[in-house]
Scaffold this motif. Structure first.
Motif, PDB file in Angstrom:
ATOM      1  N   GLY A   1      -4.407 -20.693 -25.134  1.00 13.84           N
ATOM      2  CA  GLY A   1      -3.677 -20.628 -26.397  1.00 13.84           C
ATOM      3  C   GLY A   1      -4.244 -21.522 -27.474  1.00 13.84           C
ATOM      4  O   GLY A   1      -4.250 -21.161 -28.651  1.00 13.84           O
ATOM      5  N   LYS A   2      -4.736 -22.664 -27.095  1.00 16.36           N
ATOM      6  CA  LYS A   2      -5.154 -23.623 -28.117  1.00 16.36           C
ATOM      7  C   LYS A   2      -6.410 -23.197 -28.866  1.00 16.36           C
ATOM      8  O   LYS A   2      -6.790 -23.837 -29.840  1.00 16.36           O
ATOM      9  CB  LYS A   2      -5.342 -25.004 -27.499  1.00 16.36           C
ATOM     10  N   PHE A   3      -7.057 -22.152 -28.385  1.00 10.62           N
ATOM     11  CA  PHE A   3      -8.252 -21.671 -29.083  1.00 10.62           C
ATOM     12  C   PHE A   3      -7.964 -20.517 -30.039  1.00 10.62           C
ATOM     13  O   PHE A   3      -8.883 -19.926 -30.605  1.00 10.62           O
ATOM     14  CB  PHE A   3      -9.314 -21.241 -28.065  1.00 10.62           C
ATOM     15  N   MET A   4      -6.666 -20.176 -30.198  1.00  9.65           N
ATOM     16  CA  MET A   4      -6.335 -18.964 -30.929  1.00  9.65           C
ATOM     17  C   MET A   4      -6.309 -19.171 -32.448  1.00  9.65           C
ATOM     18  O   MET A   4      -5.314 -18.914 -33.118  1.00  9.65           O
ATOM     19  CB  MET A   4      -5.018 -18.393 -30.415  1.00  9.65           C
ATOM     20  N   VAL A   5      -7.421 -19.596 -32.984  1.00 10.27           N
ATOM     21  CA  VAL A   5      -7.587 -19.664 -34.435  1.00 10.27           C
ATOM     22  C   VAL A   5      -9.086 -19.662 -34.731  1.00 10.27           C
ATOM     23  O   VAL A   5      -9.877 -20.249 -33.986  1.00 10.27           O
ATOM     24  CB  VAL A   5      -6.885 -20.918 -35.020  1.00 10.27           C
TER      25      VAL A   5
ATOM     26  N   HIS B   1      -3.507 -26.519 -32.093  1.00 10.18           N
ATOM     27  CA  HIS B   1      -4.742 -25.831 -31.728  1.00 10.18           C
ATOM     28  C   HIS B   1      -5.846 -26.869 -31.527  1.00 10.18           C
ATOM     29  O   HIS B   1      -5.802 -27.946 -32.130  1.00 10.18           O
ATOM     30  CB  HIS B   1      -5.175 -24.868 -32.853  1.00 10.18           C
ATOM     31  N   ALA B   2      -6.846 -26.513 -30.715  1.00 10.16           N
ATOM     32  CA  ALA B   2      -7.902 -27.491 -30.413  1.00 10.16           C
ATOM     33  C   ALA B   2      -8.589 -27.977 -31.690  1.00 10.16           C
ATOM     34  O   ALA B   2      -8.787 -29.171 -31.887  1.00 10.16           O
ATOM     35  CB  ALA B   2      -8.919 -26.881 -29.443  1.00 10.16           C
TER      36      ALA B   2
ATOM     37  N   GLU C   1      -2.885 -25.351 -20.941  1.00 15.02           N
ATOM     38  CA  GLU C   1      -3.773 -25.517 -22.108  1.00 15.02           C
ATOM     39  C   GLU C   1      -4.841 -24.445 -22.177  1.00 15.02           C
ATOM     40  O   GLU C   1      -5.626 -24.408 -23.107  1.00 15.02           O
ATOM     41  CB  GLU C   1      -4.540 -26.836 -21.987  1.00 15.02           C
TER      42      GLU C   1
ATOM     43  N   LEU D   1      -5.955 -13.801 -31.305  1.00 12.76           N
ATOM     44  CA  LEU D   1      -4.579 -14.206 -31.587  1.00 12.76           C
ATOM     45  C   LEU D   1      -3.710 -13.847 -30.397  1.00 12.76           C
ATOM     46  O   LEU D   1      -4.086 -13.001 -29.578  1.00 12.76           O
ATOM     47  CB  LEU D   1      -4.068 -13.482 -32.844  1.00 12.76           C
TER      48      LEU D   1
END
Lengths: 382, 382, 382, 382
Positions: free
Chosen positions: A338-342, D233-234, A335, A321
């Motif tokens: 952050g976009k992998f934070m789940v 998110h991705a 990119e 997170l």
């Protein structure tokens, strides 16, 4: 080393990793998580061509404009020629083509780096180096998967050095409760996910001085660890049953003995080595079986100066997170993380195949909890 | 030619087909129906090794016992080393290894064929030749798929000869009702599915003197053939919608023009050539749109002497089922054809890439109705 | 009976079949092939409303216009309110609503049928009767599936009559080769797939006087029939392994005894009854194990006058394909059968739950080769 | 209220929620996340029977021993009668049977609660009450899904009270950095996941005084929020594309106007109400589009006394993980929460359909990030 020397060293290292491969080993993609080595070699070149050469050299001519959708991380529809495929289905460009592409990019880069380099460009270059170094680690792990899932079990190199053996006693190192600082500080490169530097409050805890060994993990297996749902998260249990998981990745039972594939070929499992290639699910189940737990990434970072680490990634019980104050950079570079934070878990440390510049105690690696093809191990806390 | 010469000719032909390939082209498997060329080269050698050399040469030493589960058509669990994979994930054996395997088998076979050969062995040898020739056709179709689904569209050969152009008028050839004989008769090799020779009664019918052309198929497309469910079988319509099918395989629309991939590279669709690479579903929908139908395999066989055929397989409206008196041979060889006799449709004729010995009017080819990677076309009846 | 009486008899029969159900039994859809009983009751009413009442009664007001996409066989997108669902997810309309719908349609139909009826309308009415009778058979098979896959195994009726017991010797009835006529002839209703009446040539064959019994099928099971790939079609073998098939549908092994679910509840398998609820794959594997084969649909039709049939559908080795001269009727009604003529196998005969009017020796039933929820059995030929 | 009165009140509340349902509404399960209402009614009774009646009443006779695998949360293989099914495929036990089961359990419970109750039993009873209250919330959300995905859009109740309308200005409430206490403290019931009470350090932040409204969310939609991958998110972006997500759950566009299904039927979307039924993915994308972020669960808990909350659950940017000192209770009860602590996100607050005892600011709700059938909304932070 000056920038040009650094550039050349980074680039050569990628090719050295691939040097023992046969042409065919560069091509295949046995699972979606693994990329063909020739794709890594092409993609890292495409990165320099796209983000550095094209914007900075007037009249730069691409090696091959079609490579944009072959070596881009994400295939995009280009006109009417959209073809559903994946990286492992592409026999062309050939390995020779990819090396010619690298040469072409390298020549242009060497020209560029012979002249003056702006601060802004230097920053982008550094990102390019770290990007290629991240792919070097993936080259190692992907090559291992490609060879280690071939029924002939070919060695990457006949006398590949063995893993670390653990000796001496394991103790639990106590850490006092209090306020601690977390995240990157000072000079040197770091990724956006290591910011912002911030304060956390930790309660008293203790963390093991060494990672879990194969001997300990075998005890878990022999005690029915993979058969007892109580040790597992609910979706971990589904994963165990649906995939008939019975041992770490690369472990094969032959005539009642456990072997594991190493880059030196198939070997008897060494009881004294740390267990490796386990998922977060397995790490957490092992901890639960022990009556202990995994450390959080904050506990790990605070305690890391008190133990040896760096021979394999260690699963933490922290989800990936953003830190307080995390900011997504603008543009395509933004990119990055952050976009992998789940839905991913943080790993701390480094492994035998991590590039040297990537080994620091604030580094945050992250994978989905079921993945095992990275060099992933277990450290316990309580 | 004597048996040895036939053997050598068959074996060389497989290698000649692969001669223009790059090493990488031998490795990939973009869809399950397509096998990597190196697998075809290895599997046909494994066939001679397993069914001829091992039973007939005392003390024969296998090239590599592990190849049994690499080159067997159906992977079987061997001990504890079962690895879920498919042919396109295997970088080893390398292409060079496979050619060495062929040499090894060829040397042993040449030794065997220098001596006297029993009738029984001769029969098995003939099956081996025909088996390899069937794989030669698959080599062509699989190579075409591998290159034709690569976003770079590499040509197999720059000046590959073009397909047949149709000229002259199409007429419907009438055939009178009556009893006809079907199936293989007389000398010469045939597959078990061509037996038994038997009698069928056919009603009056007429069959087209030429196959459907690209021009006619484009009319169907432009008339909304792919958008109107009335022309399609129920599960064909699901197939069209789920896969967003809009044209034959290998057709790409670029700037409002239709191109198709050929072994000579991407070319404008030629209106005068027969349409190729259509599924049974498309063939039947086209016929329905025309107010006509596909012939049965019996009608086709009876009428075949009255028209030119052999440049591409032609879908019939017959399901692939045993002839009266069909007998499954005992042993592994007996598995050959009977086990596929459900859910497949019969194709008659031959294609540009069919091995010469496989072109006879009693030959029964068969594929699932949705498949398109073979050279499949349409002939109409009424 | 006059038309009105026939109408009422057909309609009442559907409701009688459902009479022992609980409200909840009308609602569920445990597999896609099974429809909820309330859907059958609504759909058959929708058929009369849509194809007879709306075109023939000026100013006819639909019971509920929304029922068009609830009770149509194929859900279509209606405006923006497309909802991905299936029949078993719909709690509304309620069972009471559906019966009210039936009453509403019946009242209107009774009005219509009190006046003069044109020949054209009479033909359509007849189709409506046969359509509802086909759904009556599906009501039986679907109700059996719903109750027989409930862990409480509720009986449909406590003292449901048992199946037929076979007594006497089984013999093989020989039939001489020659020309035979196939397909419907003369007066009486028939489906389009029974046309055109045509001639076939059959070779000598023999067909069993009785269907295979549970005792014989148990022998096959005990002899390892489900474990030996040699008896199975290639895709049948995949089906056996992927679904872990070990016995006919509805068979449960409890304390080493085989029980099967019947409409009277769970009972010990009766050795003397014909085996039922087997797939084409199982029927063909059983025949292969016996060294025999299934008859073709033509052989069956020709021989049928010489043996008793009609207590359960019998798989033939014929694919479901059009007869020579088959013509698809224009309009929505024309969709009836032709679009299913691919990838299905023909069954001949009838079952205990077939509506009386559907029992004739030219009737062609058809299902995919893996399906088992119909009353499907085995008759052998050689 | 004494324990018996509490028991009766809890039990009656479940039945009151179901009172407006038709029998059929109790049966269906349109998606795996939704359970049939009759299952909730049976499962909560099974909980009291299994954990309270059976261990505490000597000679207690189960209502029906088969209910153990019908109403257990996780189907287990029982002997040879394993049947692959899911809750929505079971027509039996009927709704009437389930109510009879409730009566039977209630009578036994009332007997038990008339006598003295040990402290240990009282604790277990309390858990049973809270367990049933959690299922009451699921009854509401599942009933809404069942009715709201029926193409007839039946209202649960004609004049169901409307949702909250937001009035007044939204402001950002600042909170100072420092140490804060988190987790349950003091008397009263709580779940194990609310422990241990612990200290966190928070940096300065500000949190919105009100949740995001439909008007604001429509702006996001009209600004192309669902078409621009940068906000997502991705894996959220994959979810949007694969499921063609274009609006919150229950929103339907009819003649260019947005309607949403409410328990009172289909209504025009009210701009002044808080947006509801969005996934974590959508909440995070909305925040990203706004240039803001979601609060962490700690920020939310600390700030909650300064704003109104409780009309719908609010997604936080915290993964669902154990608090320091979290201990899994031994035995079956101990499975309660810990096994879900991976791949889920925390929601804070409560919704209109949350049972009153479950509304407290330390309560931790959790769902997978793609789920939307709960009453989930958005509060922003910075």
């Amino acid at each position: 080393m000056n920038l040009l020397q650094v550039y050349e060293a980074v680039r050569q290292r990628s090719e050295q990793i691939c040097q023992p491969l046969q042409t065919e080993d560069y091509v295949v993609q046995p699972i979606p998580d693994v990329s063909p080595p020739k794709w890594h070699l092409g993609h890292t070149s495409w990165f320099f061509e796209t983000f550095i050469l094209k914007p900075n050299i007037i009249g730069y001519k691409e090696f091959n404009p079609e490579y944009n959708y072959v070596f881009n991380s994400y295939y995009e529809a280009v006109g009417a020629r959209v073809i559903r495929t994946n990286r492992g289905n592409l026999s062309r460009p050939t390995v020779q083509d990819v090396y010619a592409y690298r040469d072409y990019v390298d020549t242009a880069m060497e020209g560029l780096l012979s002249g003056p380099v702006s601060a802004e460009l230097q920053e982008l270059l550094t990102l390019g180096f770290y990007h290629e170094e991240q792919h070097q680690e993936l080259l190692w792990t992907d090559i291992k998967y490609i060879l280690g899932h071939n029924p002939l079990f070919p060695a990457y190199a006949e006398h590949f050095p063995q893993g670390e053996k653990l000796t001496g006693d394991t103790v639990f190192i106590p850490v006092k409760s209090g306020l601690y600082h977390i995240g990157h500080e000072g000079e040197g490169f770091y990724f956006d996910n290591e910011l912002g530097r911030h304060t956390v409050f930790l309660h008293d805890f203790a963390i093991s001085s060494s990672p879990v060994t194969n001997a300990e993990y075998l005890e878990f297996m022999e005690d029915g660890g993979y058969q007892n749902f109580r040790f597992w998260h609910a979706e971990a249990w589904d994963w165990v049953k649906n995939n008939q998981i019975k041992a770490p990745l690369y472990w094969y039972q032959i005539h009642n003995q456990w072997f594991n594939y190493t880059l030196g070929g198939l070997k008897l499992v060494d009881a004294a080595e740390p267990v490796c290639h386990v998922s977060f699910y397995e790490a957490a189940a092992f901890a639960s079986w022990k009556g202990l737990r995994l450390p959080t990434e904050f506990e790990w970072e605070v305690a890391a100066k008190n133990f040896n680490w760096g021979r394999r990634w260690e699963w933490t019980n922290s989800a990936y997170l953003p830190y307080p104050g995390f900011i997504t950079a603008p543009g395509a570079i933004g990119e990055y993380n952050g976009k992998f934070m789940v839905n991913q878990m943080v790993l701390r440390g480094a492994s035998d195949v991590t590039s040297p510049n990537h080994s620091r105690c604030t580094y945050r690696n992250f994978f989905h909890p079921h993945l095992r093809w990275q060099y992933t191990g277990i450290r316990l806390a309580r």
